[in-house]
Design a protein around this motif. Structure first.
Motif, PDB file in Angstrom:
ATOM      1  N   ILE A 253      41.196  72.354  54.477  1.00 33.16           N
ATOM      2  CA  ILE A 253      40.456  71.898  53.291  1.00 33.16           C
ATOM      3  C   ILE A 253      41.060  72.477  52.023  1.00 33.16           C
ATOM      4  CG2 ILE A 253      38.227  72.041  52.110  1.00 33.16           C
ATOM      5  CD1 ILE A 253      36.893  71.975  54.863  1.00 33.16           C
ATOM      6  N   GLY A 254      41.434  73.770  52.065  1.00 32.79           N
ATOM      7  CA  GLY A 254      42.052  74.391  50.898  1.00 32.79           C
ATOM      8  C   GLY A 254      43.345  73.726  50.513  1.00 32.79           C
ATOM      9  N   VAL A 256      44.233  70.600  51.144  1.00 34.97           N
ATOM     10  CA  VAL A 256      43.943  69.273  50.596  1.00 34.97           C
ATOM     11  C   VAL A 256      43.462  69.373  49.147  1.00 34.97           C
ATOM     12  CG1 VAL A 256      42.428  67.265  50.797  1.00 34.97           C
ATOM     13  CG2 VAL A 256      43.451  68.264  52.847  1.00 34.97           C
ATOM     14  N   ILE A 257      42.575  70.344  48.877  1.00 34.42           N
ATOM     15  CA  ILE A 257      42.060  70.516  47.512  1.00 34.42           C
ATOM     16  C   ILE A 257      43.185  70.849  46.539  1.00 34.42           C
ATOM     17  CG2 ILE A 257      40.613  71.990  46.064  1.00 34.42           C
ATOM     18  CD1 ILE A 257      38.661  72.204  48.385  1.00 34.42           C
ATOM     19  N   LEU A 258      44.066  71.769  46.932  1.00 31.09           N
ATOM     20  CA  LEU A 258      45.197  72.125  46.061  1.00 31.09           C
ATOM     21  C   LEU A 258      46.084  70.922  45.794  1.00 31.09           C
ATOM     22  CD1 LEU A 258      46.191  75.612  47.528  1.00 31.09           C
ATOM     23  CD2 LEU A 258      45.117  75.144  45.310  1.00 31.09           C
ATOM     24  N   VAL A 260      45.188  67.696  45.876  1.00 31.69           N
ATOM     25  CA  VAL A 260      44.484  66.751  44.997  1.00 31.69           C
ATOM     26  C   VAL A 260      44.481  67.236  43.558  1.00 31.69           C
ATOM     27  CG1 VAL A 260      42.234  65.737  44.485  1.00 31.69           C
ATOM     28  CG2 VAL A 260      43.054  65.821  46.845  1.00 31.69           C
ATOM     29  N   LEU A 261      44.202  68.530  43.353  1.00 31.88           N
ATOM     30  CA  LEU A 261      44.197  69.079  41.994  1.00 31.88           C
ATOM     31  C   LEU A 261      45.567  68.956  41.356  1.00 31.88           C
ATOM     32  CD1 LEU A 261      42.012  72.289  42.468  1.00 31.88           C
ATOM     33  CD2 LEU A 261      41.374  70.174  41.306  1.00 31.88           C
ATOM     34  N   HIS A 262      46.608  69.195  42.133  1.00 31.83           N
ATOM     35  CA  HIS A 262      47.966  69.091  41.597  1.00 31.83           C
ATOM     36  C   HIS A 262      48.265  67.667  41.155  1.00 31.83           C
ATOM     37  CE1 HIS A 262      52.199  69.943  41.029  1.00 31.83           C
ATOM     38  NE2 HIS A 262      52.516  68.952  41.865  1.00 31.83           N
ATOM     39  N   ARG A 264      46.094  65.355  40.284  1.00 32.70           N
ATOM     40  CA  ARG A 264      45.269  64.998  39.118  1.00 32.70           C
ATOM     41  C   ARG A 264      45.822  65.589  37.837  1.00 32.70           C
ATOM     42  NH1 ARG A 264      38.822  64.889  40.621  1.00 32.70           N
ATOM     43  NH2 ARG A 264      38.927  63.150  42.094  1.00 32.70           N
ATOM     44  N   LYS A 287      30.931  69.918  36.242  1.00 26.09           N
ATOM     45  CA  LYS A 287      31.982  69.569  37.178  1.00 26.09           C
ATOM     46  C   LYS A 287      32.197  68.068  37.221  1.00 26.09           C
ATOM     47  CE  LYS A 287      31.085  73.578  40.109  1.00 26.09           C
ATOM     48  NZ  LYS A 287      30.555  74.029  41.408  1.00 26.09           N
ATOM     49  N   GLU A 288      31.076  67.324  37.214  1.00 29.15           N
ATOM     50  CA  GLU A 288      31.199  65.879  37.302  1.00 29.15           C
ATOM     51  C   GLU A 288      31.735  65.298  36.018  1.00 29.15           C
ATOM     52  OE1 GLU A 288      28.489  61.992  38.381  1.00 29.15           O
ATOM     53  OE2 GLU A 288      27.579  63.952  38.131  1.00 29.15           O
ATOM     54  N   SER A 291      35.733  65.005  34.824  1.00 31.31           N
ATOM     55  CA  SER A 291      36.617  63.883  35.158  1.00 31.31           C
ATOM     56  C   SER A 291      35.861  62.592  34.940  1.00 31.31           C
ATOM     57  CB  SER A 291      37.080  63.984  36.603  1.00 31.31           C
ATOM     58  OG  SER A 291      35.995  63.961  37.473  1.00 31.31           O
TER      59      SER A 291
END
Length: 617
Positions: A253-254, A256-258, A260-262, A264, A287-288, A291
């Motif tokens: 999960i970590g 995948v999150i990294l 996705v953030l990269h 974006r 947070k919502e 974006s």
């Protein structure tokens, strides 16, 4: 004879001298205590050293006296700050009551246990923080009432509370207490630990408390809540296997999150973010809102869409405007949380106090539909309706902003007045409240005729009270924007007989809610159907019907309701109105117009006149 006269004179002078010394001591102690507080000059300037605090029939403002001695301090709603000087209070030997509710004290726990003679201690609605020592109440054997609600206390509930035999009222809701509930050995008249972070089984001595006393603590179980589940023993191998799976899942999960953030960051470029760790109530919005909607990216109008989504929309022109960022940065205090909404009191910088309600059960409503309905609600203007001031729309959740009403709700005033150190509501006040509720409902149905149930969620906690005990309805008109699959679990109208039996809501369903509310006001009892969620089979109406009419005055009416001389006939009249509103057969139940007309015919005292046909029946 002369010798006796001389002795009496000497004794009288000595007694006066002792009283003067005591009064001087009380004066100095109170002034010392006042000077230790912040923001006190204007509010307590009338405390004057030249006049004793308890002189004859008069006394200093906010000072309670008994037989010439200071017996209580009631310094509420004064925005007081600073450190509580317990040492100066120790010099008041007859002090029995301390109430500092609704102020801004933000210190840790004061050494109150030094004042061993206290009987009541009210510190609710402040900003006290930190852990309360386990022995904080050691030796305070006279304490009967303790209210520490809506502060920021952490850690376990002090165990010394469990060894206080005279303690009858304990209110600790709205804090951050953790761990189990102490094993109290005696019953309480009023008890609540709602909205904390407690866990474990509820002690047997508290099983007779209403379920609402423990709501908001996910880890608490046992009567009167659901039974505790038996822990299942797990083998060492299964525990190790589960731990490995969790670690692997977290790594994936970590990663995948990294990723996705990269991606974006590469697409959207740098963004400006606002951070306010102290105001946690709006973190999800932040947070919502950081974006924009995926469908708007790359569109020429995407920047204006994001700007609109971060904007508070005001529906009234007679209120001071403020923006979303001001609301986000404001200090917030939780007032309550339930399955329907979470409420916060927000203190704006250089602005008024407002209430912000967060709703998460409206995510099936489109933007245009929601905007239009909020504008309809915003156009309502009536003294018995709490006006909507502004709202904030995001797909996941919505914010509704209203004025803050200092006097609290009817539910608290009916069932928690003793905990607040207030008098019970007399008959005249209760009748005034019922008539005001009827006026508010009447206006709702007049201005929103297209709604089947114009209020939909009428209950005592949704009736606020002004300083003059004028009722103000809130949470009205929200039926069209609540997710319909969740509405039966949330809204009061879905507890009505017609919905429980036939699955339908009618124009008379709000009348049923009104009838139940009137019965609650007259009897002083919680509606069992709302507490236990079993519909009208456990309603107050059925309980009243189970009592023969000749016994209504003695068995049904709230025994704490004062001012009932020459009023019993009118009280019975209002009771019969309530029962007519609670009629299980919708066709036989009165409509709102008739109910309102009958309510306004009720007087404070009996009027000699012929009975109406409906009264005879």
């Amino acid at each position: 004879m002369a010798l006796l006269t001389s002795f009496i004179t000497s004794f009288t002078l000595l007694l006066l001298f002792v009283i003067m010394i005591t009064s001087a001591s009380d004066t100095g102690s109170l002034l010392k205590f006042r000077d230790s507080l912040e923001n006190n000059n204007a509010l307590l300037s009338s405390w004057n050293a030249s006049i004793p605090p308890c002189s004859g029939s008069s006394h200093w403002p906010r000072v309670q006296c008994y037989k010439g001695h200071v017996s209580g301090l009631k310094l509420e709603n004064m925005r007081l700050k600073g450190v509580i000087d317990v040492q100066s209070l120790l010099e008041l030997p007859y002090l029995r009551t301390i109430s500092l509710m609704n102020n801004d004290f933000d210190t840790e726990w004061p050494d109150i246990n030094k004042i061993v003679g206290l009987k009541t201690l009210f510190l609710s609605n402040n900003n006290f923080s930190g852990e309360i020592p386990a022995q904080a109440f050691q030796g305070m054997q006279w304490l009967k009432k303790i209210h520490l609600s809506n502060n920021q206390f952490t850690g376990p509930i002090p165990t010394s509370l469990a060894s206080m035999p005279r303690l009858m009222e304990l209110r600790l809701e709205g804090n951050q207490f953790t761990g189990p509930i102490p094993n109290f050995q005696h019953a309480f008249k009023s008890f609540s630990v709602a909205n904390n972070q407690l866990e474990g089984e509820i002690p047997a001595s508290l099983h007779n408390m209403p379920p609402s006393s423990f709501s908001g603590n996910e880890g608490v179980c046992g009567a009167p809540l659901s039974a505790c589940s038996s822990p299942k023993k797990k083998s060492t191998a299964s525990i190790v296997a589960a731990a490995v799976l969790v670690i692997v899942a977290l790594i994936v999960i970590g990663a995948v999150i990294l990723l996705v953030l990269h991606q974006r960051r590469k697409q959207a470029g740098p963004e400006v973010s606002a951070e306010n760790p102290s105001s946690i109530m709006f973190q999800s919005q932040q947070k919502e809102a950081s974006s924009s909607d995926e469908g708007s990216r790359g569109s020429p109008t995407s920047s204006s869409h994001r700007s609109r989504s971060l904007r508070l929309l005001f529906v009234r022109d007679d209120r001071e405007k403020f923006d979303y960022n001001e609301l986000f940065r404001a200090s917030a205090k939780m007032l309550g949380s339930g399955c329907f909404s979470s409420s916060y009191k927000v203190a704006l910088l250089d602005g008024p106090e407002m209430v912000v309600k967060r709703f998460k059960q409206m995510n099936n409503v489109g933007r245009e539909e929601f905007d239009e309905h909020m504008r309809r609600i915003g156009r309502l203007n009536h003294p018995n309706l709490l006006p909507l001031v502004a709202y904030y729309y995001r797909k996941v959740e919505k914010l509704l902003v209203t004025d803050f009403v200092h006097n609290g709700s009817l539910a608290v005033r009916l069932h928690g007045y003793q905990a607040l150190g207030q008098e019970s509501l007399d008959w005249a006040s209760r009748l005034k409240i019922v008539k005001g509720i009827a006026k508010g409902l009447e206006h709702l149905y007049k201005e929103m005729p297209s709604l089947i149930a114009a209020h939909g969620h009428l209950k005592s906690s949704n009736v606020l009270l002004s300083e003059s005990l004028e009722p103000i309805l809130t949470d009205y008109g929200l039926g069209p924007v609540i997710n319909q699959d969740l509405a039966p679990e949330i809204m009061v109208i879905y507890k009505s007989p017609e919905y429980v039996q036939h699955g339908r809501i009618t124009k008379k369903t709000d009348v049923w809610s009104l009838g139940i509310l009137i019965l609650e006001i007259l009897t002083g009892k919680f509606p069992a159907n709302l507490l236990q969620g079993k519909g009208s089979e456990l309603s107050l109406a059925n309980w009243v019907h189970s009592v023969v009419p000749q016994e209504w005055t003695r068995e049904v009416f709230d025994k704490d309701m004062e001012g009932t001389n020459n009023s019993e006939g009118e009280m019975v009249k209002l009771l019969k109105i309530a029962l007519a509103c609670c009629e299980g057969d919708v066709d036989k139940r009165w409509d709102l117009k008739e109910a309102v007309e009958r309510i306004h015919e009720v007087n404070e005292e009996e009027v000699k006149s012929s009975l109406s046909p409906w009264m005879v029946n």
